[in-house]
Design a protein around this motif. Structure first.
Motif, PDB file in Angstrom:
ATOM      1  N   ILE A 149     -73.460  49.856   5.468  1.00 41.61           N
ATOM      2  CA  ILE A 149     -72.823  49.126   4.411  1.00 41.61           C
ATOM      3  C   ILE A 149     -73.602  48.970   3.104  1.00 41.61           C
ATOM      4  O   ILE A 149     -74.660  47.894   3.197  1.00 41.61           O
ATOM      5  N   PRO A 150     -73.290  49.373   2.200  1.00 43.16           N
ATOM      6  CA  PRO A 150     -73.834  49.377   0.967  1.00 43.16           C
ATOM      7  C   PRO A 150     -73.898  47.896   0.048  1.00 43.16           C
ATOM      8  O   PRO A 150     -72.805  47.175   0.272  1.00 43.16           O
ATOM      9  N   SER A 151     -75.119  47.511  -0.333  1.00 41.27           N
ATOM     10  CA  SER A 151     -75.235  46.067  -1.024  1.00 41.27           C
ATOM     11  C   SER A 151     -76.324  46.345  -2.035  1.00 41.27           C
ATOM     12  O   SER A 151     -76.960  47.424  -2.273  1.00 41.27           O
ATOM     13  N   PRO A 152     -76.261  45.562  -3.039  1.00 40.87           N
ATOM     14  CA  PRO A 152     -77.253  45.362  -4.213  1.00 40.87           C
ATOM     15  C   PRO A 152     -78.586  45.723  -3.757  1.00 40.87           C
ATOM     16  O   PRO A 152     -79.381  46.201  -4.442  1.00 40.87           O
ATOM     17  N   GLY A 153     -78.854  44.994  -2.893  1.00 37.84           N
ATOM     18  CA  GLY A 153     -80.494  45.144  -2.305  1.00 37.84           C
ATOM     19  C   GLY A 153     -80.670  46.341  -1.375  1.00 37.84           C
ATOM     20  O   GLY A 153     -81.861  46.818  -1.328  1.00 37.84           O
ATOM     21  N   GLU A 154     -79.644  47.054  -0.745  1.00 39.97           N
ATOM     22  CA  GLU A 154     -79.818  48.201   0.066  1.00 39.97           C
ATOM     23  C   GLU A 154     -78.554  49.148  -0.472  1.00 39.97           C
ATOM     24  O   GLU A 154     -77.749  49.346   0.198  1.00 39.97           O
ATOM     25  N   PRO A 155     -78.878  49.535  -1.747  1.00 40.02           N
ATOM     26  CA  PRO A 155     -77.702  50.494  -2.267  1.00 40.02           C
ATOM     27  C   PRO A 155     -78.008  51.978  -1.789  1.00 40.02           C
ATOM     28  O   PRO A 155     -78.690  52.487  -0.958  1.00 40.02           O
ATOM     29  N   VAL A 156     -76.618  52.597  -1.862  1.00 40.47           N
ATOM     30  CA  VAL A 156     -76.524  53.939  -1.405  1.00 40.47           C
ATOM     31  C   VAL A 156     -76.472  54.951  -2.587  1.00 40.47           C
ATOM     32  O   VAL A 156     -75.629  54.839  -3.432  1.00 40.47           O
ATOM     33  N   VAL A 157     -77.254  55.870  -2.477  1.00 42.91           N
ATOM     34  CA  VAL A 157     -77.371  57.085  -3.749  1.00 42.91           C
ATOM     35  C   VAL A 157     -76.570  58.087  -2.940  1.00 42.91           C
ATOM     36  O   VAL A 157     -77.284  58.852  -2.268  1.00 42.91           O
ATOM     37  N   PHE A 158     -75.548  58.525  -3.462  1.00 43.68           N
ATOM     38  CA  PHE A 158     -74.736  59.524  -2.559  1.00 43.68           C
ATOM     39  C   PHE A 158     -74.815  60.884  -3.567  1.00 43.68           C
ATOM     40  O   PHE A 158     -74.233  60.838  -4.958  1.00 43.68           O
ATOM     41  N   HIS A 159     -75.427  61.666  -3.156  1.00 45.66           N
ATOM     42  CA  HIS A 159     -75.491  63.158  -3.726  1.00 45.66           C
ATOM     43  C   HIS A 159     -74.217  64.022  -3.599  1.00 45.66           C
ATOM     44  O   HIS A 159     -74.157  64.682  -2.574  1.00 45.66           O
ATOM     45  N   LEU A 160     -73.269  63.957  -4.589  1.00 44.74           N
ATOM     46  CA  LEU A 160     -72.129  64.874  -4.394  1.00 44.74           C
ATOM     47  C   LEU A 160     -72.213  66.280  -4.353  1.00 44.74           C
ATOM     48  O   LEU A 160     -71.688  67.105  -3.349  1.00 44.74           O
ATOM     49  N   HIS A 161     -73.355  66.937  -5.247  1.00 48.09           N
ATOM     50  CA  HIS A 161     -73.670  68.384  -4.881  1.00 48.09           C
ATOM     51  C   HIS A 161     -75.024  68.516  -4.372  1.00 48.09           C
ATOM     52  O   HIS A 161     -75.647  69.604  -4.739  1.00 48.09           O
ATOM     53  N   GLY A 162     -75.306  67.745  -3.434  1.00 49.00           N
ATOM     54  CA  GLY A 162     -76.548  68.227  -2.625  1.00 49.00           C
ATOM     55  C   GLY A 162     -77.827  67.699  -3.015  1.00 49.00           C
ATOM     56  O   GLY A 162     -77.876  67.193  -4.524  1.00 49.00           O
ATOM     57  N   ASN A 163     -79.010  67.671  -2.521  1.00 44.68           N
ATOM     58  CA  ASN A 163     -80.179  67.561  -2.846  1.00 44.68           C
ATOM     59  C   ASN A 163     -81.228  68.321  -2.529  1.00 44.68           C
ATOM     60  O   ASN A 163     -81.193  69.040  -1.587  1.00 44.68           O
TER      61      ASN A 163
END
Length: 293
Positions: A149-163
Motif C-alpha cells: 500500500i504505497p503512501s507519501p510516508g512509505e513510498p514505493v520505488v519500482f525498478h522496471l529494468h532491475g537493480n
C-alpha cells in the motif's frame, strides 16, 4: 515550457498527483551515460561494428563473447558501484528534489538505489521493488505480496529494468530489452504473475507522468513508453511532461527545427517538453516552489 504546463506540474507534485519516471540522466555526473559505458566496453572488447555508442547492441556482443550474461552484468554493477554516489545535499540533485514531494510511487529504469536513499534522507520509509521480467511468470507465486500500500510516508520505488542487488534482473542487452517488452505485453492482472503490481497501476493510469533523465533516442524511453501505451490503455489520458535535451546528432544551425519537430512528436503521446538539463529543470522548479528564499 509553457506556464500552464508548469502550473499543472507543480499542482501535481505538491498534491501527490504525479508519478516520476527516472532515467539515466538524473545520475549524469555520478554514473556514466549509456553511450559512455558502451564506448568503454566496445573498446575493451574490440567491438567490430561502427555503432559503438549503442549500449544494448554492445552488451549483446559482450554477453555472447564472454559466454555468461550474469558475469557481464556483475562486472557492470561493479563499475557503476565504484563511481560513488550523488551529492544529495545539492540544491539541484534530482533525487533529493523529487523526494521532497508527497509522492507515493516512483518508477525508474536505473539500476542504482539513489532514489531510495534520497527518500530515506527525507525522513521517509521507502520500499524498493523490481520488475520480475526475468523470472518464469508461471513460478512467481505472489511476487509482490498482498500488503503493498504505497503512501507519501512509505513510498514505493519500482525498478522496471532491475537493480544492482540482483544482477539477473538488469535489462541491459538488446536481447534483455526484447524479452522485457514481451513480458510487459503479456502482463497478467493477478499479482501472482504480474510485471507491475496492481497496487501501482493507479500511479500509471490515473496520474500524469514526469519523465526525468531520458532522451528521445534512449532505448529505455522508447521501449518503456511504447510498451506502457500498449499495455496500460489509460496511460495516455493525462498530460505528461518530459525533461529533454536535444539529441547530440542534431546538425549545427538546426536546433530550432529539431526542437519544433520533437515537440510535435512528443505531443502525439500527450507529452509536454521541458527543453534543458535536469539540473536546470530542478533549479527552476525550486525557484517556482519558493524553496531557499
Amino acid at each position: 515550457m509553457r506556464e500552464v504546463d508548469w502550473n499543472r506540474l507543480i499542482d501535481g507534485l505538491t498534491t501527490g498527483d504525479c508519478t516520476p519516471f527516472l532515467g539515466a540522466g538524473v545520475s549524469r555526473g555520478t554514473l556514466p551515460t549509456g553511450s559512455e559505458l558502451s564506448e568503454d566496453w566496445a573498446k575493451r572488447l574490440g567491438y567490430p561494428f561502427k555503432a559503438r555508442d549503442l549500449l544494448p547492441e554492445v552488451m549483446d556482443y559482450a554477453m555472447i563473447t564472454q559466454g555468461d550474461p550474469i558475469y557481464v552484468k556483475k562486472q557492470v554493477i561493479q563499475e557503476l558501484t565504484a563511481r560513488g554516489r550523488p551529492d544529495f545535499s545539492s540544491d539541484v540533485e534530482a533525487h533529493a528534489v523529487m523526494a521532497r514531494f508527497p509522492i507515493p510511487v516512483y518508477f525508474t529504469t536505473n539500476y542504482d538505489d539513489f532514489m531510495v536513499e534520497a527518500l530515506k534522507r527525507a525522513g521517509k520509509q521507502p520500499t524498493a521493488l523490481s520488475c520480475p521480467w526475468h523470472v518464469n511468470r508461471y513460478r512467481q507465486n505472489g511476487t509482490f505480496g498482498p500488503e503493498l500500500i504505497p503512501s507519501p510516508g512509505e513510498p514505493v520505488v519500482f525498478h522496471l529494468h532491475g537493480n544492482m542487488a540482483d544482477p539477473s534482473s538488469l535489462v541491459l542487452s538488446k536481447s534483455d530489452y526484447i524479452e522485457f517488452l514481451i513480458s510487459l505485453s503479456m502482463d497478467h492482472a493477478s499479482d501472482d504473475h504480474a510485471m507491475i503490481p496492481s497496487a501501482l497501476l493507479p500511479a500509471l493510469t490515473t496520474r500524469p507522468l514526469l519523465f526525468i533523465g531520458y532522451s528521445l533516442q534512449d532505448w529505455s524511453f522508447a521501449v518503456l513508453f511504447q510498451g506502457l501505451l500498449k499495455t496500460v490503455s489509460a496511460v495516455h489520458h493525462r498530460r505528461h511532461i518530459s525533461v529533454q535535451l536535444l539529441p547530440p546528432t542534431v546538425r549545427d544551425g538546426a536546433s530550432d527545427s529539431a526542437q519544433n519537430y520533437l515537440t510535435e512528436f512528443f505531443g502525439r503521446w500527450n507529452i509536454s517538453v521541458y527543453w534543458g538539463k535536469v539540473e536546470d529543470f530542478c533549479s527552476e522548479l525550486r525557484t517556482r516552489m519558493g524553496w531557499g528564499r
